[in-house]
Design a protein around this motif. Sequence first.
Motif, PDB file in Angstrom:
ATOM      1  N   SER A 207       0.855  -1.194   0.000  1.00 43.17           N
ATOM      2  CA  SER A 207       0.000   0.000   0.000  1.00 43.17           C
ATOM      3  C   SER A 207       0.886   1.237   0.000  1.00 43.17           C
ATOM      4  CB  SER A 207      -0.874  -0.005   1.257  1.00 43.17           C
ATOM      5  OG  SER A 207      -1.442   1.272   1.457  1.00 43.17           O
TER       6      SER A 207
ATOM      7  N   GLY B 246      -0.006   4.042   1.146  1.00 41.08           N
ATOM      8  CA  GLY B 246      -0.271   4.731   2.405  1.00 41.08           C
ATOM      9  C   GLY B 246      -0.967   6.064   2.227  1.00 41.08           C
TER      10      GLY B 246
ATOM     11  N   ARG C 286      -4.482   2.009   3.774  1.00 45.02           N
ATOM     12  CA  ARG C 286      -3.338   2.014   4.687  1.00 45.02           C
ATOM     13  C   ARG C 286      -3.660   1.322   6.008  1.00 45.02           C
ATOM     14  NH1 ARG C 286      -2.922   7.396   5.494  1.00 45.02           N
ATOM     15  NH2 ARG C 286      -3.923   7.280   7.534  1.00 45.02           N
TER      16      ARG C 286
ATOM     17  N   GLY D   1       2.823   2.785   3.024  1.00 45.86           N
ATOM     18  CA  GLY D   1       1.915   1.874   3.716  1.00 45.86           C
ATOM     19  C   GLY D   1       1.761   2.271   5.168  1.00 45.86           C
TER      20      GLY D   1
ATOM     21  N   LYS E 225       4.166   4.816   6.662  1.00 41.34           N
ATOM     22  CA  LYS E 225       4.228   6.184   6.155  1.00 41.34           C
ATOM     23  C   LYS E 225       4.172   7.187   7.313  1.00 41.34           C
ATOM     24  CE  LYS E 225       1.717   9.294   3.094  1.00 41.34           C
ATOM     25  NZ  LYS E 225       0.635   9.468   2.133  1.00 41.34           N
TER      26      LYS E 225
END
Lengths: 605, 238
Positions: A500, A502, A508, B173, B176
Amino acid sequence: MDESLEQAVSEICDQYNNDPTRLVDVARAVQARLGHVGNAAMDAIAGNLGIHRVEVESCVSFYSFLSTEPKGEVVIRLCDDIIDEMKGSSRVARAFRKELGIDFGETTPDGRISLEWTPCIGMCDQAPAALVNDVVLTWLSSDAARRIVRELREHMDPQKLVHSFGDGNNAHELVRAMVDNNIRKAGPVVLAPVTQGDALHKALSMSPAEVIREVKTARLRGRGGAGFPTGMKWDFTRGSDGDRKYVVCNADEGEPGTFKDRVILTERAELLFEGMVIAGYAVGAETGILYLRGEYAYLRAYLEHVLDDMREKGLLGKGICGRQPFDFDIRIQMGAGSYVCGEETALLSSCEGKRGDPKTRPPFPAQKGYLAQPTVVNNVETLCCAARIFEKGSGWFAEIGPHGSPGTKLLSISGDCSKPGVYELPMGVSLADVLDLCGARDPKAVQIGGASGRMVGEDDFERSVSYDDLATGGALMVFSHKRDILKPVRKFMEFFVEESCGYCTPCRVGNKLLLQCLERIMAGKGVPEDIEYLERLSENIVTASRCGLGQTSPNPIRTSLKSFRVAYEDMVQEPEGALRPSFDLGAALAEAEKIAGRGSTILNE
Amino acid sequence: MSDTFTFTVDGVEVAAEPGQTILEAAQNAGIYIPRLCHRDGLEPAGACRVCTVMVDGRPQTACNFPASEGVVVDNETDQLLELRRDIIDMLFVEGNHWCMFCEKSGDCELQALAYRFGIAAPSFPFQFPADRQADLSHPDIWIDRDRCILCGRCVRASRDLDGKHVFDFVDRGPAKRIAVNAEARLRDTDADVTDEALEVCPVGALMKKGTGFDVPVGRRTYDWEPIGSEIEKRQTQE
């Protein structure tokens, strides 16, 4: 500051004209030269490219093949997808660990070798496989792992680990890979022999509008899985206003279980590039970009050679085919380890030297794509089909397969079958016939379309591979009755959490929550309402996510719940007491007990 | 403007001009579409997804989806309310949010949205991330990453309003996070206490030092009326 570092970074940035949109290339080159892109290097890159340091860090930290921390001179990346696991990657992993004396994610104390896991590298038909820097090693075993480490310690040259070459162009002097093509069935469209220049000459004898009409008449649809009509996409791009237009080929084949583009790039690069030139001619573009996934870096020198060869033959570059004023050239953009970059707008962000965040739509790439200019993004296989349509005619193409899904489809087949590899079959072929062809062993489930696709069971085996039924980018993983269905599901969810970008909340956070619940169920600590929780959460992630990754990431759970619900139901149970089975009272109280310096009376009751 | 057109939000006709987003047009008509990463005056991002509406039956984020003539927008359906609730829940469990100790309480848009949606406790399991570093290095500003919801308002405000680039996102993801334009510390950037970027944080992640309790509890933005009511009042006044 370190002068040699400054010098090295400055040289590299100069090679890319200090153009910030080439940041991914710059970072790749810096890493190749210095081993990693550390703090000083990021400062230097920012200075040379005239951007902010945090922009450099934002990009570098996004890609898994780029590192801000020092790494070994050689990085061994073992593929951790489900097929590799079924073929024994855990034994290989153990051997690597033991022989190197380090765990995954670590570097040997002498700083020479790092060991990492990596998601699917497109070698499921010859698993277990690994990347050693850019070199692909296939059919691994624990013996091979030990041998690899010993040899590396002697010469530190990954290429020397390759002792024999695969078939076809894998043995080309610019490839020299042990990768096998495993072409089990060559069809008439993509894998048939190519007479170089034929398609291109025919296409360029028409007007651009006629070219687009021909693609529309053939009813060609995108081979990436979504099936958007290619002619319409070209038409939109042609009709959009822009200073320049671009053709981008998506060769970021990252969908777990997919490897057919690798075979096309190895054996039919000429056809692909002709398809790009034709697309460029049709939409009025002068520049094409092949976005090649980082895992396929071993093919780059060969592909550059094919491009050079085409330039020499007048099939690429200035005044193509002697007909003026058509100029078109192609550059290769390397990816750097990110699945989401296969999403077309994320791919464009990556081409622009940014982190692979998808872009907001609208506007669509046909309106505002690469550098905000009208851009066609097509799959490798689609462009090959397009080229072949001009060689053989749209009528010929449209007659293959059912009306709504003309042409052939390349399938990448792996898992529990005796003949894994690439199959080019007419669209509309039934899953049962495919399973027969590949020698599927006692198949219980087929994962069609990779991790983001769907898991189907025996009830669906009579369905067909086509846009109107089982639409797919072409990955097919076969699971026999001896397999635990939930294991691939968990593997795919781990993959989506890792990949992902994010950017948006549901993808996320939501995917991580899905994975946690699935793990709870698989540990035997699930309750019946967990199944409803999975369903509801999945639906909300699909609805609210910003791009195709999040909109499909719950598919492994959703589709397996549909086809194999009993596998979940068998694992959950009504709680016996007041507490959910997933609640560990001891663990919850451990910290308080530690602080209090005494045991809990509740626990001791 | 002559080419004004209309569309509907939950059956109510709304006027819009070309170039307006669904959120803007709805807001001008006194219809509140909940949002978190969006703020008037900033380029919309479509990141938090709280403003998800159905446009002719398809999910779109109202903050960045252009309004167009005759489209049918659903805003307050059971499905969308549940969806938004889930997203708000996700943001709560993803970070470490302790409203009762937070100086932003009462001015916090995440908290206010939770109240508006009747969330007393999240329905998802707390993640309690332990790796979120605070940055107290700057003399006037501090960053509490425990409370950051990755909306990106500070990134856009610093870039587009302040003409700087103090903030950006790194990693991806679930990992982050917000980073600053320096090796590690905010004090090594050109961030200043007068930056617009400081005014836009919806939560207590980017704060001015020494001002946390200048406005007492009881007189804060959302202490008496739910978030969005300032927009909804426009409708009732008409």
